[in-house]
Write an enzyme that holds these catalytic residues in place. Sequence first.
Site, PDB file in Angstrom:
ATOM      1  N   LEU B  67       0.852  -1.177   0.000  1.00  0.00           N
ATOM      2  CA  LEU B  67       0.000   0.000   0.000  1.00  0.00           C
ATOM      3  C   LEU B  67       0.889   1.228   0.000  1.00  0.00           C
ATOM      4  O   LEU B  67       1.570   1.503   0.978  1.00  0.00           O
ATOM      5  CB  LEU B  67      -0.875   0.005   1.261  1.00  0.00           C
ATOM      6  CG  LEU B  67      -1.640  -1.298   1.529  1.00  0.00           C
ATOM      7  CD1 LEU B  67      -2.283  -1.249   2.897  1.00  0.00           C
ATOM      8  CD2 LEU B  67      -2.666  -1.543   0.445  1.00  0.00           C
ATOM      9  N   ASP B 300       0.200  -9.936  -5.179  1.00  0.00           N
ATOM     10  CA  ASP B 300       1.523  -9.327  -5.049  1.00  0.00           C
ATOM     11  C   ASP B 300       1.504  -7.884  -5.564  1.00  0.00           C
ATOM     12  O   ASP B 300       2.449  -7.410  -6.191  1.00  0.00           O
ATOM     13  CB  ASP B 300       2.582 -10.153  -5.786  1.00  0.00           C
ATOM     14  CG  ASP B 300       3.993  -9.855  -5.280  1.00  0.00           C
ATOM     15  OD1 ASP B 300       4.119  -9.361  -4.157  1.00  0.00           O
ATOM     16  OD2 ASP B 300       4.960 -10.101  -6.021  1.00  0.00           O
TER      17      ASP B 300
END
Lengths: 319, 466
Positions: B67, B300
Amino acid sequence: MHNPQLNANGELTHLLSIEGLPREVINHILDTASSFLKVSHRDVKKVPLLRGKSVFNVFFENSTRTRTTFEIAAKRLSADVINLDVTRSSTAKGETLLDTVDNLVAMHADMFVVRHAASGAPHLIADHLRRLRRNDVHVVNAGDGRHAHPTQGLLDMYTIRHYKKDFANLVVAIVGDILHSRVARSDIHALTTLGAAEVRAVGPQTLLPTAIETMGVRVCHDMSEGLRDCDVVIMLRLQNERMNGALLPSAREYFRCYGLSPAMLALARPDAIVMHPGPMNRGVEIDSDVADGPQAVILPQVTFGIAVRMAVMGILAGN
Amino acid sequence: MSKQHLHIRNARLIDPHNGVDDLLDLFIAEGRIAAIGEPPAGFSPARSINALGLIACPGLVDLSARLGGIEAELGAAVAGGVTSLACPPDTKPPLDEPGLVERLVRRSEATGLARVYPIGALTEDLAGLRLAEMNGLARAGCIAFSQAKQAIVDTQSLLRAMQYAATFGYAVHLRPQDDSLAREGVAHDGEVAARLGLTGIPVSAETVAIATALQLAAETGVRLHLARLSSAAGVDLIRAARRSGVPVSCDVAIHHLHLSEQDIGYFDSNSRFDPPLRSARDREALRAAITEGLAAICSDHTPVDADGKQLPFAEALPGATALELLLPLTLQLAAEENTHAARNDLRWELQANAPGTAGLDPDWDLVGGGPNAWHEGRLPLAMALARVTCDPAAILGIEAGSLSVGSAADICLFDPDEVWRATPDALRSQGKNTPFVGCEVRGRVRMTLVGGRVVFEARAGAGRAA
């Protein structure tokens, strides 16, 4: 696969790699070089083909020799040549590769001659120019990482054609550090495209890329097997940093196993030619008796190199 | 509008965890699944959603999503139907301090979007030397520990880290790649790296690390998860370990199930991955690991900005934005596997039963590539969805990935037939870096619920192309 160096008509807009070049395009370059070779022998060594054009030599990696041959070639075509040693200027200030390119495009560059330590850097520049829709700006790869050195490959082909006339029955041995060699990769692509009968990659396993056989070469770990009855021997330069013990025990042992001595050369055909892209390490990969001997064509390679680079730049500027 | 009573009707409900695949209504109350099929007594929904033609499945659970900007990436997550995700510790700074984990948890909860499960650093600063404060990190919310993409070079340090984690029963996630064998490598050590002059990462970089990790896990009894497999040989090692009773789990990133080294083409930095895309044969073995249930699928997700990708291949940052493509690419995987299997079955039947019909075109399209193909074959739709829902939830040990009555109403409602184009503008993630940029994909999320709240709802008819 989209070939980034040909335009919609199949003409060369950039010279990035020999991979993917049709045989006719290679032959056209070699034929054109042949006519430029005569220019180099005249009193007035210039033709006006690139008059008013700006050729930027953009070298992100030092190479006086290659840069000089490109400079001579461009000047003989009457181009304005600007040499940029980028290792010492903009990138040191944090400018990215494409920032540098944008700046040079704004200076109305017509052609970039690029050398870069990273494989694929000239492809990145060509791709960037395509996105900018600047198909009037051409890129010549003067060596990118381990990937390609197409003008060296072409001048090697010119040399072979000059001495051997035809590729069809040729056995060519490429000897040495193929893993780190952009010259070897360009030579292999060129030779397989031009139809050489056999291309051998000769060296210890530490200096050959995994899966190199998928490029259409025969792998020989034994030097005498590699040289036996071959028509052309291309020796590669062994960089000093490869001899620190990780890939090779020592220069002495390397020369014993893979150096080109007169005895080794005797295994090749009697009329075999010996080539080397330079600069040579005498006594490391090649014996002085061979380098200065009658079968060596190393200096003619340099002469042909200028004609080939003139041909490449002339053809690109015309497309 | 929180904790509304919701009624989702006419959906095809697929809940792989409970083996459900049927047209059933869903009733949601107090943020939980109140009932399936028939409404509970006295149920009066504040909103009734007609999901005709849509599939309702558990919200996707992602084993690894990075993130950058939390708000944007969690927005991307729910737009992709992902309701729970594990965040690897290679944040800046790394998740090696309880305070950093608490802040991540707090900030992600504040968005009210997907649930974030931090994976703590196994060692301080991910340097592989000093153990991180695992107990403190677990108290702050970490559900497992890993080194992200860093290796622990010193094998004794790895042993100690596993022993310490095992002491508390913490799971250890390792991305198996031997540091020295992978040194400076940027691509699979094979045909393409040889051709392009790129430094190769040999398969042995993965197998050596897997073998080491399996041995140490057996010795310490740590709960081991091997993340981002890339090679056939790696799959073989894990399959053998599982057969001999070692409780190891593993996952494969979605890109490695679709792409191979050949997709690098002429230095396409969008196809730079870590671990690298390997050969087509490796890709087939990874697919087999999915169909047989050995491995889970993860996104991923790694958003990288343009500056990080517009560089020479070896200098470009690895990874791809993937949260919004995880579902369509998983659906595509199922469709391809089933088409492939169906064709092979047909060939076999033709040869076995009716040799005279061998002249039939063996490549005729049995299923028209349509979604109905998912019912049969090697990777039925429910099985494919298990790999991105209940399987990763079990690996993470979290209560998610099912539509059991009483469980949190984390739900993904998607149109399996909608075709859309993965343009940069269509992606909510700040990362636009994907080898699939500009490609048409099939399957689009219409609505995502987290804890019974609608956290994403596609604009009606937006992008509908089929």
